[in-house]
Design a protein around this motif. Structure first.
Motif, short mmCIF file in Angstrom:
data_model
loop_
_atom_site.label_atom_id
_atom_site.label_comp_id
_atom_site.label_asym_id
_atom_site.label_seq_id
_atom_site.Cartn_x
_atom_site.Cartn_y
_atom_site.Cartn_z
N ASP A 16 0.82 -1.08 -0.06
CA ASP A 16 -0.04 -0.06 0.01
C ASP A 16 0.84 1.12 0.07
OD1 ASP A 16 -2.55 -1.23 0.04
OD2 ASP A 16 -2.85 -1.17 2.09
N GLU A 17 2.08 1.22 0.82
CA GLU A 17 2.81 2.44 1.11
C GLU A 17 3.51 2.67 -0.42
OE1 GLU A 17 6.18 3.88 4.19
OE2 GLU A 17 5.07 2.11 4.35
N PHE A 18 3.93 1.50 -1.05
CA PHE A 18 4.69 1.53 -2.29
C PHE A 18 3.80 2.05 -3.40
CE2 PHE A 18 6.01 -0.65 -6.26
CZ PHE A 18 7.23 0.11 -6.33
N GLU A 19 2.72 1.74 -3.30
CA GLU A 19 1.57 2.19 -4.51
C GLU A 19 1.32 3.55 -4.30
OE1 GLU A 19 -1.90 -0.28 -3.54
OE2 GLU A 19 -1.31 -1.49 -5.56
N LYS A 20 1.39 4.20 -3.15
CA LYS A 20 1.08 5.68 -2.85
C LYS A 20 2.47 6.31 -3.52
CE LYS A 20 -1.85 5.13 1.24
NZ LYS A 20 -1.84 4.75 2.54
N VAL A 21 3.54 5.86 -2.96
CA VAL A 21 4.73 6.61 -3.54
C VAL A 21 5.18 6.62 -5.14
CG1 VAL A 21 5.86 6.41 -1.29
CG2 VAL A 21 6.64 4.88 -2.99
N ILE A 22 4.61 5.68 -5.65
CA ILE A 22 4.66 5.71 -7.03
C ILE A 22 4.02 6.92 -7.72
CG2 ILE A 22 3.98 4.66 -9.14
CD1 ILE A 22 4.02 1.77 -7.86
N SER A 23 3.13 7.49 -7.25
CA SER A 23 2.32 8.30 -7.84
C SER A 23 2.89 9.87 -6.99
CB SER A 23 0.78 8.26 -7.70
OG SER A 23 0.29 8.17 -6.34
N CYS A 24 3.20 9.55 -5.68
CA CYS A 24 3.52 10.67 -4.81
C CYS A 24 4.74 10.43 -4.21
CB CYS A 24 2.42 11.04 -3.99
SG CYS A 24 2.79 12.59 -3.07
N LYS A 26 8.18 10.32 -1.90
CA LYS A 26 8.54 11.02 -0.61
C LYS A 26 9.95 11.68 -0.85
CE LYS A 26 6.25 7.96 2.77
NZ LYS A 26 6.39 7.08 3.96
N LYS A 27 9.90 12.97 -0.82
CA LYS A 27 11.29 13.72 -1.19
C LYS A 27 12.18 14.17 -0.23
CE LYS A 27 8.83 15.53 -5.62
NZ LYS A 27 8.75 16.70 -6.40
N LYS A 54 12.24 1.70 3.83
CA LYS A 54 10.89 2.25 3.76
C LYS A 54 10.60 2.80 2.45
CE LYS A 54 9.51 1.50 7.99
NZ LYS A 54 8.67 0.61 8.33
N PRO A 55 9.33 2.23 1.81
CA PRO A 55 9.31 2.95 0.37
C PRO A 55 9.09 4.38 0.19
CG PRO A 55 7.75 1.14 0.83
CD PRO A 55 8.44 1.59 2.22
N LEU A 92 12.88 12.56 -7.23
CA LEU A 92 13.40 12.56 -5.78
C LEU A 92 14.67 13.68 -5.66
CD1 LEU A 92 13.86 8.63 -5.02
CD2 LEU A 92 12.22 10.25 -3.92
N ASP A 93 14.95 14.18 -6.90
CA ASP A 93 16.13 15.24 -6.91
C ASP A 93 17.25 14.42 -6.05
OD1 ASP A 93 17.50 17.22 -7.54
OD2 ASP A 93 16.99 18.53 -5.78
N ALA A 94 17.54 13.04 -6.49
CA ALA A 94 18.39 12.50 -5.87
C ALA A 94 19.21 11.36 -6.73
CB ALA A 94 18.20 11.63 -4.61
#
Length: 281
Positions: A16-24, A26-27, A54-55, A92-94
């Motif tokens: 669930d956490e991974f699906e969220k960070v695909i579209s948004c 964590k920067k 963590k994703p 991510l600018d990384a």
């Protein structure tokens, strides 16, 4: 069954956490990023974790650079992985440096060099190369049972006893074969059948069409677990996203068969969890 619920609680939360960070994504800056590269028959998936595993980001793309677990379009695979890497780095600018990858079980001697060169060719330092069901177990965390990874081209099986892998196998049969029988039954081009298969609203109608292929997958599972004391089967892999596939397999093999909410992302997350900063020779 409580242990199963606990397993899937962790797994489903991570997915669930991974699906969220695909579209948004964590920067927030991390001291290091760990990437899992999953070169599948139907999809190439990159899963990125932070220093705490963590994703934080991810990306995936439909692709046909792998067939039956083997890289068949080497340059195409490098191009896709590099593009997904660049896409995530921009978000991510990384810089993504370290990556792990995986292979169908039992194919390490055949294709490990190609996978290694794809990952390195895309600009990563490769830190680990493991088999797909073992990678999936970094997320499932089961100690006993069989992990069955039904991908686009192959069905991989890993049998665990006391948290140790005691047997692995891989056989051709997967989502591509679903698409082929649908194309034949509906007299439609393969790509159209493949797209039709992925639409969940068509699954009930397609169940009798793809049942012979599911039975083949079930037969493969039976063949490889018959000499082992397997009390539960856990399904992962994109093909297992087909509705009620776990019930169809359980009806055939007569062993409790369970899958997480989104089996497509279990293996790439497990690959990422196995990523380190120790570069492979």
């Amino acid at each position: 069954m409580s242990s199963c619920l606990e397993i899937f609680s962790y797994c489903d939360e991570l997915v669930d956490e991974f699906e969220k960070v695909i579209s948004c994504p964590k920067k927030e800056k991390s001291s290091v990023y760990y990437t899992g590269v999953d070169l599948g028959t139907a999809y190439v998936v990159l899963a990125v974790l932070d220093e705490n595993k963590k994703p934080v980001a991810g990306a995936y793309r439909r692709a046909s650079v792998v067939k039956d677990g083997m890289v068949v379009d080497y340059m195409g695979a490098i191009k896709i992985v590099r593009e997904l890497k660049n896409e995530i780095e921009e978000k991510l600018d990384a810089k993504l440096v370290y990556a792990a990858a995986a292979l169908p079980p039992g194919t390490t001697s055949l294709d490990s060099g190609a996978i290694k060169h794809v990952v390195q060719g895309a600009g990563f330092e490769l830190t680990a190369l493991l088999d797909e069901p073992t990678a999936a177990n970094a997320v499932l965390k089961i100690s006993d049972g069989a992990i069955v990874d039904v991908g686009g081209g192959t069905t991989g099986i890993s049998i665990l006893k006391d948290s140790k892998v005691i047997y692995v196998a891989d056989e051709p049969t997967g989502g591509t074969h679903f698409s082929l029988v649908i194309a034949g039954a509906y007299k439609m081009p393969f790509e159209e059948a493949d797209t039709y298969k992925r639409d969940e609203k068509n699954h009930k109608e397609l169940t009798p069409v793809i049942k012979p292929v599911v039975d083949k997958v079930s037969s493969i599972i039976n063949t490889h677990i018959k000499n082992h004391d397997v009390s539960e089967v856990y399904l992962v892999g994109g093909t297992c996203c087909f509705n009620n596939i776990e019930e169809m397999i359980e009806n055939y093999i007569k062993i409790p068969t369970i899958k997480p909410k989104n089996p497509l992302f279990v293996t790439p997350l497990g690959i990422a969890l196995n990523c380190t900063q120790e570069i492979m020779e």
